[in-house]
Design an enzyme around this catalytic site. Structure first.
Site, PDB file in Angstrom:
ATOM      1  CB  SER A  87      36.486  45.679  42.498  1.00 20.54           C
ATOM      2  OG  SER A  87      35.206  46.011  42.075  1.00 20.54           O
TER       3      SER A  87
ATOM      4  CE1 TYR B 200      34.315  50.508  37.668  1.00 24.35           C
ATOM      5  CE2 TYR B 200      32.598  49.425  36.383  1.00 24.35           C
ATOM      6  CZ  TYR B 200      33.293  49.574  37.556  1.00 24.35           C
ATOM      7  OH  TYR B 200      32.981  48.778  38.645  1.00 24.35           O
TER       8      TYR B 200
ATOM      9  CE1 TYR C 145      33.902  46.288  46.157  1.00 23.91           C
ATOM     10  CE2 TYR C 145      33.797  43.942  46.591  1.00 23.91           C
ATOM     11  CZ  TYR C 145      34.153  44.994  45.779  1.00 23.91           C
ATOM     12  OH  TYR C 145      34.774  44.741  44.611  1.00 23.91           O
TER      13      TYR C 145
ATOM     14  CB  VAL D  98      32.890  40.064  40.998  1.00 20.03           C
ATOM     15  CG1 VAL D  98      32.148  40.793  42.098  1.00 20.03           C
ATOM     16  CG2 VAL D  98      32.989  40.904  39.737  1.00 20.03           C
TER      17      VAL D  98
HETATM   18  N1  GLN Z   1      33.202  45.014  36.981  1.00 19.72           N
HETATM   19  C1  GLN Z   1      32.508  44.769  38.212  1.00 19.72           C
HETATM   20  C2  GLN Z   1      31.260  45.623  38.292  1.00 19.72           C
HETATM   21  O1  GLN Z   1      31.319  46.760  37.974  1.00 19.72           O
HETATM   22  C3  GLN Z   1      33.403  45.058  39.358  1.00 19.72           C
HETATM   23  C4  GLN Z   1      32.741  44.783  40.680  1.00 19.72           C
HETATM   24  C5  GLN Z   1      33.587  43.989  41.620  1.00 19.72           C
HETATM   25  O2  GLN Z   1      34.608  43.409  41.281  1.00 19.72           O
HETATM   26  N2  GLN Z   1      33.108  43.914  42.828  1.00 19.72           N
HETATM   27  O3  GLN Z   1      30.220  45.193  38.665  1.00 19.72           O
END
Ligand code: GLN
Length: 305
Positions: A61, A189, A241, A259
């Site tokens: 993210s 994405y 978040y 993540v």
């Molecule tokens: N690629 C991850 C997802 O779409 C990104 C989410 C994250 O880093 N919080 O779930």
């Protein structure tokens, strides 16, 4: 500074075990949970670092603010704002935030998955692979590292298992918010999330946002100051978040987590910070990474509050 970073890494290393690896993307479980690294770029151009700052990890993210920046550069603020709102959802990053009310653009946020998937559609480019290539080029340019690449194994892993993101994208399509083929949009994405960086890359990118669109030392302008203002404000309120309020109290600077275990933190006018530790807290943010940032913020008075 080097000594301070070294002390913080040693102090919080034992906590790396308390986090959980992001196992919903299988490839992300193959990393060393005990890694902890930090890199800091200051306004005088000096760098300091400690721990596993050279380990590479996928941005996940953390690409979202860059995606937002490119959408702003391609379309201007008004059009982006028309398509993606700016209010915190207060929900997890992959929440299907849709109940009985109509799903409107103003309900989307660029720092959670649904908003970021929509941002992919706003990028200029003749197709989704071209849009992605432009995003990759911008990431390389902001970091000053032309070697930045996609981690193909993580990309394949997420593409294979990313059904929650498919659900989010189909929901956008069912509402007429996106028109293009869902798999094409998601391919952009998933690739974007799989771009690989290290703490130094994150610190360099963060510094450009901290310096309102200009590189360190040379002061070369890469994008309008207004866009740094826009992105930093959203990072302050939504970058971590549904942990953003807690983070604002504990650390008090605009930041973005992923993540993969990275955090990119921006201390306006002063520093760019990149952190890596892949053990995550319950919100999906690097657990030891936040601890290090919290103490760094206290010691150096980084909080904007
Ligand atoms: N690629 C991850 C997802 O779409 C990104 C989410 C994250 O880093 N919080 O779930």
């Amino acid at each position: 500074m080097d000594e301070l970073l070294e002390d913080l890494v040693q102090k919080y290393l034992p906590f790396t075990n308390q986090g959980q690896l992001a196992n919903y993307i299988p490839e992300l479980t193959k990393v060393d949970k005990n890694a902890l690294g930090i890199y800091v770029v200051s306004s005088d151009g000096k760098s300091s670092f400690a721990g596993d700052y050279q380990k590479r990890f996928t941005m996940q993210s953390i690409i979202k603010p860059i995606l937002l920046l490119l959408a702003l550069m391609d379309n201007g603020e008004d059009l982006v704002r028309e398509h993606v709102g700016v209010e915190a959802t207060g929900k997890p990053f992959d929440a299907i935030n849709y109940t009985d009310q109509a799903l409107l653009s103003e309900h989307l946020n660029p720092m959670v998955n649904m908003g970021a998937i929509l941002l992919c559609t706003l990028l200029s480019g003749k197709n989704y692979s071209h849009k992605f290539q432009r995003l990759l080029e911008l990431t390389r340019n902001l970091s000053g590292n032309s070697e930045i690449q996609v981690n193909e194994a993580v990309y394949e892993s997420e593409k294979r298992t990313g059904n929650r993101n498919r659900a989010l994208a189909f929901l956008l399509k069912s509402q007429g918010i996106i028109q293009d083929e869902v798999e094409d949009v998601l391919d952009c994405y998933f690739r974007a999330c799989s771009i690989e960086a290290d703490c130094k890359d994150l610190a360099n990118i963060a510094f450009v946002f901290a310096n309102r669109g200009r590189r360190p030392v040379s002061e070369e302008r890469l994008f309008p100051a207004r866009y740094a203002h826009y992105v930093n404000a959203i990072l302050m309120t939504c970058g971590m978040y549904d942990g953003s309020g807690d983070f604002a109290i504990r650390v008090g600077v605009p930041a973005k987590s992923g993540v993969g275990g990275g955090i990119m933190a921006i201390t306006p006018t002063r520093m760019g910070i990149g952190i890596y530790s892949p053990g995550l807290d319950t919100k999906g943010n690097s657990l030891a990474g936040i601890q290090v940032l919290e103490e760094l913020s206290q010691k150096l008075y980084l909080s904007v509050f």
